[in-house]
Design a protein around this motif. Sequence first.
Motif, PDB file in Angstrom:
ATOM      1  N   PHE A   3       0.654  -1.322  -0.140  1.00 15.10           N
ATOM      2  CA  PHE A   3       0.130  -0.285   0.116  1.00 15.10           C
ATOM      3  C   PHE A   3       1.070   1.317  -0.239  1.00 15.10           C
ATOM      4  CE2 PHE A   3      -2.819  -3.350   0.635  1.00 15.10           C
ATOM      5  CZ  PHE A   3      -4.343  -2.671   0.762  1.00 15.10           C
ATOM      6  N   ILE A   4       0.708   1.756  -1.133  1.00 10.74           N
ATOM      7  CA  ILE A   4       1.216   3.608  -0.638  1.00 10.74           C
ATOM      8  C   ILE A   4       0.207   4.668  -0.550  1.00 10.74           C
ATOM      9  CG2 ILE A   4       2.935   4.596  -2.407  1.00 10.74           C
ATOM     10  CD1 ILE A   4       3.454   2.491  -4.262  1.00 10.74           C
ATOM     11  N   LEU A   5       0.810   5.015   0.343  1.00 10.13           N
ATOM     12  CA  LEU A   5      -0.391   6.332   1.324  1.00 10.13           C
ATOM     13  C   LEU A   5      -0.510   7.698   1.233  1.00 10.13           C
ATOM     14  CD1 LEU A   5      -1.191   3.758   3.877  1.00 10.13           C
ATOM     15  CD2 LEU A   5      -2.203   3.062   2.558  1.00 10.13           C
ATOM     16  N   ASP A   6      -1.058   8.433   0.881  1.00 10.84           N
ATOM     17  CA  ASP A   6      -1.052   9.576   0.920  1.00 10.84           C
ATOM     18  C   ASP A   6      -1.001  10.077   1.911  1.00 10.84           C
ATOM     19  OD1 ASP A   6      -1.007  12.368  -0.250  1.00 10.84           O
ATOM     20  OD2 ASP A   6      -2.734  12.578   0.135  1.00 10.84           O
ATOM     21  N   CYS A   7      -0.736  11.034   2.967  1.00  9.74           N
ATOM     22  CA  CYS A   7      -0.400  11.604   4.102  1.00  9.74           C
ATOM     23  C   CYS A   7      -1.739  12.490   4.367  1.00  9.74           C
ATOM     24  CB  CYS A   7       0.660  12.037   4.850  1.00  9.74           C
ATOM     25  SG  CYS A   7       0.670  11.989   6.584  1.00  9.74           S
ATOM     26  N   ASN A 135       6.092   0.473  -7.559  1.00  8.51           N
ATOM     27  CA  ASN A 135       5.392  -0.364  -8.473  1.00  8.51           C
ATOM     28  C   ASN A 135       4.579  -1.375  -7.628  1.00  8.51           C
ATOM     29  OD1 ASN A 135       7.530  -2.618  -8.460  1.00  8.51           O
ATOM     30  ND2 ASN A 135       8.456  -2.025 -10.299  1.00  8.51           N
ATOM     31  N   ASP A 136       3.192  -2.256  -8.733  1.00 11.14           N
ATOM     32  CA  ASP A 136       2.155  -2.660  -8.127  1.00 11.14           C
ATOM     33  C   ASP A 136       1.936  -2.901  -7.065  1.00 11.14           C
ATOM     34  OD1 ASP A 136       2.675  -3.703 -10.594  1.00 11.14           O
ATOM     35  OD2 ASP A 136       4.838  -5.000  -9.927  1.00 11.14           O
ATOM     36  N   GLY A 137       1.422  -1.970  -6.902  1.00 11.95           N
ATOM     37  CA  GLY A 137       0.507  -1.208  -5.307  1.00 11.95           C
ATOM     38  C   GLY A 137      -0.704  -0.614  -5.643  1.00 11.95           C
ATOM     39  N   ILE A 138      -1.045  -0.658  -4.267  1.00 12.52           N
ATOM     40  CA  ILE A 138      -1.712   0.071  -4.303  1.00 12.52           C
ATOM     41  C   ILE A 138      -2.257   2.000  -3.701  1.00 12.52           C
ATOM     42  CG2 ILE A 138      -4.579   0.052  -2.897  1.00 12.52           C
ATOM     43  CD1 ILE A 138      -3.892  -3.109  -3.052  1.00 12.52           C
ATOM     44  N   TRP A 139      -2.902   2.358  -4.037  1.00  9.12           N
ATOM     45  CA  TRP A 139      -2.424   3.857  -4.054  1.00  9.12           C
ATOM     46  C   TRP A 139      -3.898   4.756  -3.625  1.00  9.12           C
ATOM     47  CZ3 TRP A 139       0.253   7.789  -3.031  1.00  9.12           C
ATOM     48  CH2 TRP A 139       0.140   9.014  -3.668  1.00  9.12           C
ATOM     49  N   ILE A 140      -3.772   5.198  -2.284  1.00  9.26           N
ATOM     50  CA  ILE A 140      -5.169   5.782  -1.904  1.00  9.26           C
ATOM     51  C   ILE A 140      -4.049   7.435  -1.797  1.00  9.26           C
ATOM     52  CG2 ILE A 140      -6.049   5.626   0.473  1.00  9.26           C
ATOM     53  CD1 ILE A 140      -5.976   3.101   1.133  1.00  9.26           C
ATOM     54  N   GLU A 141      -5.304   7.753  -2.074  1.00  7.15           N
ATOM     55  CA  GLU A 141      -4.947   9.415  -2.274  1.00  7.15           C
ATOM     56  C   GLU A 141      -5.879  10.513  -1.965  1.00  7.15           C
ATOM     57  OE1 GLU A 141      -3.521  12.652  -2.795  1.00  7.15           O
ATOM     58  OE2 GLU A 141      -1.463  12.177  -3.676  1.00  7.15           O
ATOM     59  N   ASP A 142      -5.562  11.606  -2.326  1.00 13.51           N
ATOM     60  CA  ASP A 142      -7.477  12.545  -1.765  1.00 13.51           C
ATOM     61  C   ASP A 142      -6.438  13.331  -3.015  1.00 13.51           C
ATOM     62  OD1 ASP A 142      -5.101  13.885  -0.101  1.00 13.51           O
ATOM     63  OD2 ASP A 142      -6.578  15.182   0.266  1.00 13.51           O
ATOM     64  N   ARG A 161     -13.149  10.337  -0.704  1.00 16.08           N
ATOM     65  CA  ARG A 161     -14.054  11.741  -1.382  1.00 16.08           C
ATOM     66  C   ARG A 161     -13.279  12.853   0.096  1.00 16.08           C
ATOM     67  NH1 ARG A 161     -17.910   7.816  -2.747  1.00 16.08           N
ATOM     68  NH2 ARG A 161     -17.834   7.921  -4.427  1.00 16.08           N
ATOM     69  N   ARG A 162     -13.426  13.738  -0.684  1.00 13.98           N
ATOM     70  CA  ARG A 162     -13.158  15.052  -0.194  1.00 13.98           C
ATOM     71  C   ARG A 162     -13.820  15.650  -0.191  1.00 13.98           C
ATOM     72  NH1 ARG A 162     -11.816  11.398   3.013  1.00 13.98           N
ATOM     73  NH2 ARG A 162     -10.358  11.093   4.059  1.00 13.98           N
ATOM     74  N   ARG A 163     -13.972  17.122   0.482  1.00 14.30           N
ATOM     75  CA  ARG A 163     -14.861  18.148   0.632  1.00 14.30           C
ATOM     76  C   ARG A 163     -14.447  18.822  -1.628  1.00 14.30           C
ATOM     77  NH1 ARG A 163     -16.866  23.720   2.121  1.00 14.30           N
ATOM     78  NH2 ARG A 163     -18.538  23.674   1.562  1.00 14.30           N
ATOM     79  N   HIS A 164     -12.572  18.857  -0.717  1.00  8.93           N
ATOM     80  CA  HIS A 164     -12.010  19.917  -1.455  1.00  8.93           C
ATOM     81  C   HIS A 164     -11.765  18.607  -3.098  1.00  8.93           C
ATOM     82  CE1 HIS A 164      -8.568  17.482   0.683  1.00  8.93           C
ATOM     83  NE2 HIS A 164      -8.705  17.391  -0.722  1.00  8.93           N
ATOM     84  N   ASN A 165     -12.168  17.414  -3.078  1.00 11.63           N
ATOM     85  CA  ASN A 165     -11.984  17.017  -5.145  1.00 11.63           C
ATOM     86  C   ASN A 165     -13.509  16.390  -5.065  1.00 11.63           C
ATOM     87  OD1 ASN A 165     -12.707  14.709  -3.474  1.00 11.63           O
ATOM     88  ND2 ASN A 165     -10.644  13.635  -3.192  1.00 11.63           N
ATOM     89  N   ARG A 166     -14.494  17.403  -4.964  1.00 12.18           N
ATOM     90  CA  ARG A 166     -15.783  16.845  -5.810  1.00 12.18           C
ATOM     91  C   ARG A 166     -15.606  17.158  -7.027  1.00 12.18           C
ATOM     92  NH1 ARG A 166     -18.040  12.288  -1.657  1.00 12.18           N
ATOM     93  NH2 ARG A 166     -19.672  14.458  -1.085  1.00 12.18           N
ATOM     94  N   ASP A 167     -15.726  17.906  -7.440  1.00 12.64           N
ATOM     95  CA  ASP A 167     -15.779  18.560  -8.813  1.00 12.64           C
ATOM     96  C   ASP A 167     -14.517  17.553  -9.647  1.00 12.64           C
ATOM     97  OD1 ASP A 167     -17.531  20.338  -8.360  1.00 12.64           O
ATOM     98  OD2 ASP A 167     -15.592  21.973  -8.013  1.00 12.64           O
ATOM     99  N   ASP A 168     -13.282  17.379  -9.109  1.00 14.74           N
ATOM    100  CA  ASP A 168     -12.920  16.182  -9.924  1.00 14.74           C
ATOM    101  C   ASP A 168     -14.116  14.487 -10.168  1.00 14.74           C
ATOM    102  OD1 ASP A 168     -10.655  17.636 -10.052  1.00 14.74           O
ATOM    103  OD2 ASP A 168      -9.891  16.588  -7.497  1.00 14.74           O
TER     104      ASP A 168
END
Length: 190
Positions: A3-7, A135-142, A161-168
């Motif tokens: 797992f590759i995780l944004d913070c 490579n070959d991971g599971i990426w979790i981002e906002d 999902r966050r309020r700041h990325n809803r339009d995306d």
Amino acid sequence: MHFILDCDDVLLDWQRGFRHWVYANHGIKPSAKGPKSWSLFTWLGQPEARCMELIAAFNASQGFGELYAMDGAIDAVAKLHAAGHRMTVLTSCSADPVAVRRRKQNLRQVFGVMLNRVVCLDLGESKAGWLEVLNDGIWIEDNYKNAMMGLKAGHKTFMMRRRHNRDDEKATDSRIVWIDNWRPIVSLFS
């Protein structure tokens, strides 16, 4: 599985910490609901250049190293760790050694030793190079731009999902899985 995780706003509640800091130190009182987009101009009522200055100042502050976990993140990381998954944090917060030390200490304090590696890039620095290496991971981002980099690098990609990325989400790539919280990750992988 790796797992590759944004913070920020995935593992740690950066918005909450920033909101309290900017009010206490600059008298700016942004909405507790958070920004409606990646631009903090409307949320802070400050010009974009000033917003970036405030972000950099917060990320260099003691408060940056004292962030709380996002709802469900501690339990999710614990369950993924218990299931034998490796976890790398990939964050574009600051390359300053003091800020990096604070970030790593904060993550260790909140999540213990469950996170195998923490990679801190400079504020705004592209994550593409690291996503290619990990490579070959599971990426979790906002951040949708970063999510697309993960897809390009071959990762299974989830967007919190966050309020700041809803339009995306309105024009999203169909390979990105949008989730409201950590529960779908836990149920799929632990």
